[in-house]
Design a protein around this motif. Structure first.
Motif, PDB file in Angstrom:
ATOM      1  N   LEU A  43       0.824  -1.201   0.000  1.00 27.78           N
ATOM      2  CA  LEU A  43       0.000   0.000   0.000  1.00 27.78           C
ATOM      3  C   LEU A  43       0.862   1.256   0.000  1.00 27.78           C
ATOM      4  O   LEU A  43       0.615   2.217  -0.756  1.00 27.78           O
ATOM      5  CB  LEU A  43      -0.912  -0.018   1.232  1.00 27.78           C
ATOM      6  N   ARG A  44       1.888   1.269   0.839  1.00 23.27           N
ATOM      7  CA  ARG A  44       2.758   2.445   0.917  1.00 23.27           C
ATOM      8  C   ARG A  44       3.503   2.668  -0.390  1.00 23.27           C
ATOM      9  O   ARG A  44       3.658   3.811  -0.842  1.00 23.27           O
ATOM     10  CB  ARG A  44       3.765   2.261   2.049  1.00 23.27           C
ATOM     11  N   ALA A  64      -0.428   3.212   7.748  1.00 22.21           N
ATOM     12  CA  ALA A  64       0.641   2.325   7.282  1.00 22.21           C
ATOM     13  C   ALA A  64       2.001   2.984   7.451  1.00 22.21           C
ATOM     14  O   ALA A  64       2.973   2.334   7.864  1.00 22.21           O
ATOM     15  CB  ALA A  64       0.414   1.944   5.824  1.00 22.21           C
ATOM     16  N   GLN A  65       2.080   4.284   7.149  1.00 17.79           N
ATOM     17  CA  GLN A  65       3.349   4.997   7.313  1.00 17.79           C
ATOM     18  C   GLN A  65       3.813   4.944   8.774  1.00 17.79           C
ATOM     19  O   GLN A  65       4.983   4.679   9.060  1.00 17.79           O
ATOM     20  CB  GLN A  65       3.180   6.465   6.882  1.00 17.79           C
ATOM     21  N   ALA A  66       2.882   5.200   9.697  1.00 18.96           N
ATOM     22  CA  ALA A  66       3.240   5.208  11.119  1.00 18.96           C
ATOM     23  C   ALA A  66       3.628   3.812  11.605  1.00 18.96           C
ATOM     24  O   ALA A  66       4.601   3.643  12.351  1.00 18.96           O
ATOM     25  CB  ALA A  66       2.085   5.760  11.942  1.00 18.96           C
ATOM     26  N   ILE A  67       2.848   2.803  11.184  1.00 18.08           N
ATOM     27  CA  ILE A  67       3.115   1.434  11.633  1.00 18.08           C
ATOM     28  C   ILE A  67       4.466   0.949  11.129  1.00 18.08           C
ATOM     29  O   ILE A  67       5.286   0.409  11.879  1.00 18.08           O
ATOM     30  CB  ILE A  67       1.986   0.490  11.179  1.00 18.08           C
ATOM     31  N   LEU A  68       4.741   1.159   9.836  1.00 16.09           N
ATOM     32  CA  LEU A  68       5.994   0.681   9.257  1.00 16.09           C
ATOM     33  C   LEU A  68       7.197   1.441   9.809  1.00 16.09           C
ATOM     34  O   LEU A  68       8.267   0.860  10.001  1.00 16.09           O
ATOM     35  CB  LEU A  68       5.935   0.786   7.731  1.00 16.09           C
ATOM     36  N   SER A  69       7.013   2.717  10.099  1.00 13.93           N
ATOM     37  CA  SER A  69       8.102   3.475  10.725  1.00 13.93           C
ATOM     38  C   SER A  69       8.382   2.948  12.122  1.00 13.93           C
ATOM     39  O   SER A  69       9.542   2.821  12.537  1.00 13.93           O
ATOM     40  CB  SER A  69       7.740   4.961  10.789  1.00 13.93           C
ATOM     41  N   GLY A  70       7.311   2.649  12.868  1.00 15.47           N
ATOM     42  CA  GLY A  70       7.486   2.093  14.205  1.00 15.47           C
ATOM     43  C   GLY A  70       8.164   0.745  14.183  1.00 15.47           C
ATOM     44  O   GLY A  70       9.038   0.462  15.013  1.00 15.47           O
ATOM     45  N   VAL A  71       7.793  -0.116  13.233  1.00 13.26           N
ATOM     46  CA  VAL A  71       8.411  -1.438  13.104  1.00 13.26           C
ATOM     47  C   VAL A  71       9.894  -1.288  12.764  1.00 13.26           C
ATOM     48  O   VAL A  71      10.754  -1.972  13.334  1.00 13.26           O
ATOM     49  CB  VAL A  71       7.685  -2.278  12.045  1.00 13.26           C
ATOM     50  N   ALA A  72      10.210  -0.379  11.852  1.00 10.71           N
ATOM     51  CA  ALA A  72      11.615  -0.161  11.482  1.00 10.71           C
ATOM     52  C   ALA A  72      12.424   0.336  12.670  1.00 10.71           C
ATOM     53  O   ALA A  72      13.563  -0.098  12.897  1.00 10.71           O
ATOM     54  CB  ALA A  72      11.696   0.842  10.329  1.00 10.71           C
ATOM     55  N   ALA A  73      11.821   1.228  13.459  1.00  2.17           N
ATOM     56  CA  ALA A  73      12.522   1.735  14.643  1.00  2.17           C
ATOM     57  C   ALA A  73      12.753   0.623  15.661  1.00  2.17           C
ATOM     58  O   ALA A  73      13.825   0.532  16.275  1.00  2.17           O
ATOM     59  CB  ALA A  73      11.727   2.875  15.273  1.00  2.17           C
ATOM     60  N   ALA A  74      11.726  -0.215  15.854  1.00  2.00           N
ATOM     61  CA  ALA A  74      11.869  -1.330  16.797  1.00  2.00           C
ATOM     62  C   ALA A  74      12.946  -2.300  16.335  1.00  2.00           C
ATOM     63  O   ALA A  74      13.763  -2.776  17.145  1.00  2.00           O
ATOM     64  CB  ALA A  74      10.533  -2.055  16.950  1.00  2.00           C
ATOM     65  N   GLU A  75      12.975  -2.600  15.048  1.00  2.64           N
ATOM     66  CA  GLU A  75      13.993  -3.518  14.519  1.00  2.64           C
ATOM     67  C   GLU A  75      15.390  -2.937  14.699  1.00  2.64           C
ATOM     68  O   GLU A  75      16.332  -3.645  15.055  1.00  2.64           O
ATOM     69  CB  GLU A  75      13.713  -3.805  13.046  1.00  2.64           C
ATOM     70  N   ALA A  76      15.530  -1.635  14.453  1.00  2.00           N
ATOM     71  CA  ALA A  76      16.837  -0.996  14.613  1.00  2.00           C
ATOM     72  C   ALA A  76      17.277  -1.018  16.072  1.00  2.00           C
ATOM     73  O   ALA A  76      18.448  -1.273  16.384  1.00  2.00           O
ATOM     74  CB  ALA A  76      16.784   0.434  14.102  1.00  2.00           C
TER      75      ALA A  76
END
Length: 306
Positions: free
Chosen positions: A10-11, A69-81
């Motif tokens: 979607l993004r 979706a933007q917020a969720i994927l950014s949060g997931v990327a931050a958590a992974e980092a």
């Protein structure tokens, strides 16, 4: 069910404005992109995209989902980092609880080692005597506890059967005597020879141990003062207000020159150990802290001979 791969599709459609470009960038076929979008629309029961000539436009529902979706994927990327950094000892927070004499001896050296090797790891310190320190670990308030016990101690609330216990060192008790005491001419002092003395006792656990070993020797100590401040114990002894049985480790950080230190006979000691939940020990930053504390034990050995 909403999945991260759907949100990434979607993004990318929102970013490129095209199914074909999104498919190319994500490594999908265009039909696969179309199928994922249809699956999303079936999931929510409403159209998400519409065609305006050759262009793809989002409906109001589609725009709202893109925003989330933007917020969720950014949060997931931050958590992974963050998790990657923790696994590589680049970041993290280890909460240590320690009894005072270990705070003055082992902890500073261990903290300096951690800062030099892993500057991204934050090590914080709380002070508490056992069994309070073990309770803090059990309740999740701290990750590691530096604790101690004496042989023959009754279980007074710090049972560690289901916790990991890492032994560090056996810390002998020594006699502290005023500078002019008649027994200072001896190389060691028998506990029985101190039966008629006034005593300076330490923390509740230390005092309990003192009373027990004295009674086993044949007398009950006359405890004139009680304090868990090791500097105060030495000062009271130096002023001739009593004698004390102090852990030798304490003397590696602070030792007054106007009192005498002698080995005790029979020998008695306390066992110093690290206590933690098994899962916490597997955390890289916690393991590194345990290693640093083990190294610190070697640099905190008391001076001698007495």
């Amino acid at each position: 069910m909403l999945e991260l791969r759907h949100l990434r599709v979607l993004r990318e459609i929102a970013r490129t404005g095209s199914y074909s470009a999104a498919a190319r960038n994500l490594g999908y076929t265009q039909p696969a992109i179309s199928q994922q979008m249809k699956a999303l629309e079936r999931c929510y029961g409403t159209p998400l995209v519409a065609r305006a000539g050759r262009r793809i436009v989002f409906t109001e529902a589609g725009r709202e989902l893109v925003r989330h979706a933007q917020a969720i994927l950014s949060g997931v990327a931050a958590a992974e980092a963050t998790l990657t950094a923790m696994a590589n000892l680049q970041s993290g927070h280890v909460r240590l609880v320690s009894f005072p004499s270990a705070s003055a001896t082992m902890v500073p050296s261990a903290a300096a080692t951690m800062r030099a090797r892993h500057p991204g790891i934050r090590l914080s310190l709380t002070e508490a005597e056992p069994p309070e320190s073990v309770r803090l670990v059990r309740e999740g308030e701290c990750d590691l506890a530096l604790t101690f016990s004496y042989p023959g101690d009754a279980d007074d609330g710090d049972d560690t059967a289901d916790l990991v216990r890492v032994p560090l060192v056996s810390d002998s008790l020594v006699a502290l005597l005023p500078g002019g005491h008649p027994l200072t001419d001896r190389t060691s002092v028998r506990l029985a020879d101190l039966a008629g003395e006034s005593w300076i006792a330490g923390c509740p656990r230390c005092q309990q141990h003192l009373v027990r070993v004295c009674e086993e020797t044949g007398f009950t100590p006359d405890i004139a003062f009680s304090t868990d401040d090791n500097v105060a114990v030495q000062s009271l002894v130096a002023k001739g207000l009593g004698v004390a049985a102090a852990p030798a480790l304490v003397l590696s950080s602070v030792r007054r020159t106007d009192l005498a230190v002698r080995p005790l006979s029979p020998t008695t000691h306390r066992e110093i150990a690290i206590v933690a939940w098994p899962d916490h020990v597997r955390v890289p930053a916690v393991r590194a802290t345990i290693d640093a504390l083990r190294e610190a034990v070697r640099s905190a050995q008391p001076p001698g001979p007495w």
